[in-house]
Design a protein around this motif. Structure first.
Motif, PDB file in Angstrom:
ATOM      1  N   LYS A 344       0.831  -1.215   0.000  1.00  0.00           N
ATOM      2  CA  LYS A 344       0.000   0.000   0.000  1.00  0.00           C
ATOM      3  C   LYS A 344       0.859   1.257   0.000  1.00  0.00           C
ATOM      4  N   GLN A 345       1.980   1.223   0.701  1.00  0.00           N
ATOM      5  CA  GLN A 345       2.814   2.419   0.826  1.00  0.00           C
ATOM      6  C   GLN A 345       3.736   2.618  -0.372  1.00  0.00           C
ATOM      7  N   THR A 346       3.903   1.584  -1.181  1.00  0.00           N
ATOM      8  CA  THR A 346       4.862   1.658  -2.284  1.00  0.00           C
ATOM      9  C   THR A 346       4.127   1.747  -3.619  1.00  0.00           C
ATOM     10  N   SER A 347       4.373   2.796  -4.372  1.00  0.00           N
ATOM     11  CA  SER A 347       3.749   2.964  -5.689  1.00  0.00           C
ATOM     12  C   SER A 347       4.582   2.303  -6.781  1.00  0.00           C
ATOM     13  N   TYR A 348       5.892   2.322  -6.657  1.00  0.00           N
ATOM     14  CA  TYR A 348       6.786   1.671  -7.612  1.00  0.00           C
ATOM     15  C   TYR A 348       8.116   1.415  -6.893  1.00  0.00           C
ATOM     16  N   GLY A 349       8.926   0.552  -7.467  1.00  0.00           N
ATOM     17  CA  GLY A 349      10.229   0.300  -6.855  1.00  0.00           C
ATOM     18  C   GLY A 349      10.404  -1.161  -6.461  1.00  0.00           C
ATOM     19  N   LEU A 350      10.760  -1.390  -5.190  1.00  0.00           N
ATOM     20  CA  LEU A 350      11.192  -2.724  -4.776  1.00  0.00           C
ATOM     21  C   LEU A 350      10.714  -3.046  -3.368  1.00  0.00           C
ATOM     22  N   ILE A 351      10.306  -4.301  -3.189  1.00  0.00           N
ATOM     23  CA  ILE A 351      10.013  -4.839  -1.852  1.00  0.00           C
ATOM     24  C   ILE A 351      10.925  -6.050  -1.661  1.00  0.00           C
ATOM     25  N   PHE A 364      13.456 -12.207  10.528  1.00  0.00           N
ATOM     26  CA  PHE A 364      12.860 -11.932   9.227  1.00  0.00           C
ATOM     27  C   PHE A 364      12.847 -10.428   8.990  1.00  0.00           C
ATOM     28  N   PHE A 365      12.796 -10.038   7.712  1.00  0.00           N
ATOM     29  CA  PHE A 365      12.709  -8.613   7.400  1.00  0.00           C
ATOM     30  C   PHE A 365      11.854  -8.407   6.148  1.00  0.00           C
ATOM     31  N   VAL A 366      11.228  -7.231   6.102  1.00  0.00           N
ATOM     32  CA  VAL A 366      10.512  -6.761   4.913  1.00  0.00           C
ATOM     33  C   VAL A 366      10.916  -5.306   4.722  1.00  0.00           C
ATOM     34  N   ARG A 367      11.558  -5.020   3.581  1.00  0.00           N
ATOM     35  CA  ARG A 367      11.991  -3.652   3.290  1.00  0.00           C
ATOM     36  C   ARG A 367      11.322  -3.184   1.997  1.00  0.00           C
ATOM     37  N   ASP A 368      10.888  -1.920   1.969  1.00  0.00           N
ATOM     38  CA  ASP A 368      10.266  -1.381   0.759  1.00  0.00           C
ATOM     39  C   ASP A 368      10.855  -0.018   0.435  1.00  0.00           C
ATOM     40  N   ASN A 391       2.759   7.900   8.436  1.00  0.00           N
ATOM     41  CA  ASN A 391       2.243   8.257   7.125  1.00  0.00           C
ATOM     42  C   ASN A 391       1.407   7.139   6.529  1.00  0.00           C
ATOM     43  N   SER A 392       0.918   6.250   7.372  1.00  0.00           N
ATOM     44  CA  SER A 392       0.143   5.110   6.894  1.00  0.00           C
ATOM     45  C   SER A 392      -1.326   5.318   7.148  1.00  0.00           C
ATOM     46  N   ASN A 393      -2.128   4.433   6.546  1.00  0.00           N
ATOM     47  CA  ASN A 393      -3.566   4.463   6.776  1.00  0.00           C
ATOM     48  C   ASN A 393      -3.901   3.741   8.063  1.00  0.00           C
ATOM     49  N   ASP A 394      -5.158   3.898   8.530  1.00  0.00           N
ATOM     50  CA  ASP A 394      -5.566   3.268   9.775  1.00  0.00           C
ATOM     51  C   ASP A 394      -5.536   1.753   9.675  1.00  0.00           C
ATOM     52  N   ASP A 395      -5.904   1.207   8.514  1.00  0.00           N
ATOM     53  CA  ASP A 395      -5.885  -0.241   8.386  1.00  0.00           C
ATOM     54  C   ASP A 395      -4.446  -0.769   8.364  1.00  0.00           C
ATOM     55  N   TYR A 420      17.079   3.001   8.446  1.00  0.00           N
ATOM     56  CA  TYR A 420      16.800   2.741   7.022  1.00  0.00           C
ATOM     57  C   TYR A 420      16.122   3.980   6.423  1.00  0.00           C
ATOM     58  N   ARG A 421      16.720   4.559   5.345  1.00  0.00           N
ATOM     59  CA  ARG A 421      16.245   5.843   4.825  1.00  0.00           C
ATOM     60  C   ARG A 421      15.602   5.739   3.446  1.00  0.00           C
ATOM     61  N   ASN A 422      15.568   4.554   2.860  1.00  0.00           N
ATOM     62  CA  ASN A 422      15.039   4.433   1.493  1.00  0.00           C
ATOM     63  C   ASN A 422      13.573   4.005   1.461  1.00  0.00           C
ATOM     64  N   GLY A 423      12.920   4.056   2.575  1.00  0.00           N
ATOM     65  CA  GLY A 423      11.529   3.617   2.683  1.00  0.00           C
ATOM     66  C   GLY A 423      11.266   3.148   4.098  1.00  0.00           C
ATOM     67  N   THR A 424      10.737   1.930   4.213  1.00  0.00           N
ATOM     68  CA  THR A 424      10.455   1.361   5.529  1.00  0.00           C
ATOM     69  C   THR A 424      11.063  -0.037   5.613  1.00  0.00           C
ATOM     70  N   ALA A 425      11.689  -0.328   6.736  1.00  0.00           N
ATOM     71  CA  ALA A 425      12.261  -1.655   6.986  1.00  0.00           C
ATOM     72  C   ALA A 425      11.748  -2.157   8.326  1.00  0.00           C
TER      73      ALA A 425
END
Length: 435
Positions: A344-351, A364-368, A391-395, A420-425
């Motif tokens: 939801k937070q990523t419009s384009y790029g990499l997860i 485990f990790f998830v980076r976007d 900066n996220s939605n309530d859900d 982490y400065r390139n998104g969220t990790a």
């Protein structure tokens, strides 16, 4: 040593059940004061073993045994002996007599007892009784020769019996006191544990009340947003000016329908977690295969949503060494909640998703590469309905709150990498063999 005085009266007795009067005992004491002084002197008064040795010497016995009454009828156990080599403390045997007994034909009687066979030819046994006339022990003198002065030896043992009874009773009381103290300590510990549990339950009850209040406050708003989109675009379908516009409206309805379904599912899961949650039994699972299946699932979802996002994986172990003993349910649930938020937070790029292993713990990790969140309030990102600080939605906030609750159930940890400065990790850990 008073032996002449002790054996002054010539009397042969094979068996005696006589109960001595106070006058007889006083007369015996006056006649044998030297022997009694030796047995009751300060030197021996605090040394039971020394007193038993002196008694064996005075009575010309091979050994003198001090025994205590057991739980069963006729059962006794050895407390102490004038000869340390004669049996061990705690040796049990059966003796049915509760009166004073004397016999010069002892070989047959003692042959079956659990003591060394030293050719016992005679014995004298005196029951030890408390103030209620209840037998609490036994004092036995064993000899390899015949006793010629049975009556005098029996009287002497009768005089010493109350002293031994007092010592045995004192030891029993001390043991009972120790057991009571242990029991009291255990009860105090249980009481402290109950107090802790009660405090925890009160805190949990307060948390549940707060949760219900927040839940009811936010539920209406959370459901209304996708519902308004669904209803609005459904009305616009009839007035669509072109097939492309009609297709656009349908996509919007589908996307918000999925959002609404996930929102309802998350609400149901949160309600379950407020009561209890049982994970499915742990089974051997290949971790790389599990994460690859997650990657394929979300690649298909992003393709349907026409989002230009790539998903990559990073594995610390190679197959088949990646087989772990864990419930895949916890991994699927938490990974899914975090990746949903990332999509939801990523419009384009990499997860990026993957794991590392250290000892018996998996991280485990998830980076976007999405818009990220307010890192000053990263710790509050996992609080229910805390989206006003991110900066996220309530859900999305519900997703992270759910993920934290799942991880807490397996004694794991979850956090946001504030460097982490390139998104969220987001990282989370679970013990490899906890489940």
């Amino acid at each position: 040593m008073g032996l002449r005085s002790l054996f002054k009266r010539k009397k042969e007795a094979v068996e005696t059940k006589h109960t001595y009067t106070t006058a007889e005992m006083l007369d015996f004491v006056s006649d044998n004061i030297a022997c009694l002084k030796k047995l009751l002197s300060a030197q021996g008064s605090n040394n039971r073993a020394r007193r038993l040795i002196d008694l064996a010497d005075i009575t010309r016995s091979q050994v003198v045994l001090l025994c205590a009454k057991g739980q069963k009828d006729g059962e006794y156990w050895l407390v102490e002996s004038s000869d340390p080599s004669y049996g061990e403390q705690g040796t049990k045997f059966t003796w049915q007599h509760t009166q004073a007994m004397a016999s010069n034909d002892a070989m047959q009687i003692f042959s079956a007892m659990p003591f060394p066979k030293i050719g016992i030819s005679a014995y004298i046994s005196v029951p030890i009784k408390n103030k209620y006339n209840v037998v609490t022990g036994l004092l036995m003198a064993l000899s390899v020769a015949r006793y010629e002065r049975v009556d005098e030896v029996t009287q002497l043992m009768h005089l010493l019996a109350p002293i031994f009874e007092a010592e045995i009773s004192l030891e029993n009381y001390k043991e009972m006191q120790k057991q009571c103290e242990s029991r009291i300590l255990a009860l105090n510990q249980n009481a402290e544990a109950l107090q802790t549990d009660l405090k925890r339950e009160k805190e949990k009850s307060a948390e549940n009340r707060e949760f219900k209040s927040i839940f009811l406050t936010n539920l209406s708003q959370e459901v209304r947003t996708p519902m308004n989109v669904i209803v609005g675009f459904s009305d616009l379908l009839e007035s669509a000016e072109s097939p492309e516009q009609r297709h656009e409206f349908i996509d919007a309805i589908k996307q918000n329908s999925n959002i609404l379904l996930k929102l309802i599912d998350n609400m149901v899961e949160i309600s379950k977690l407020q009561i209890s949650y049982m994970f499915k039994p742990a089974v051997p699972r290949q971790l790389n295969e599990l994460l690859t299946s997650i990657k394929i699932k979300y690649e298909e979802q992003l393709k349907e949503e026409n989002k230009p996002i790539q998903i990559e994986t990073s594995f610390a172990l190679s197959t088949p060494n990646d087989t772990i003993w864990n419930s895949e349910e916890i991994i699927l649930k938490v990974m899914g909640l975090i990746i949903d938020k990332a999509c939801k937070q990523t419009s384009y790029g990499l997860i990026s998703l993957g794991y590392s292993v250290e000892n018996t713990q998996i991280t485990f990790f998830v980076r976007d590469t999405g818009e990220g969140m307010n890192l000053n309030n990263a710790e509050r990102a996992f609080d229910l309905f805390s989206s006003q600080d991110t900066n996220s939605n309530d859900d999305d906030s519900i997703n992270l709150a759910l993920a934290k609750k799942y991880i807490t159930l397996v004694d794991g940890d979850i956090w946001v990498d504030t460097k982490y400065r390139n998104g969220t990790a987001i990282y989370f850990t679970i013990p490899m063999q906890k489940l």
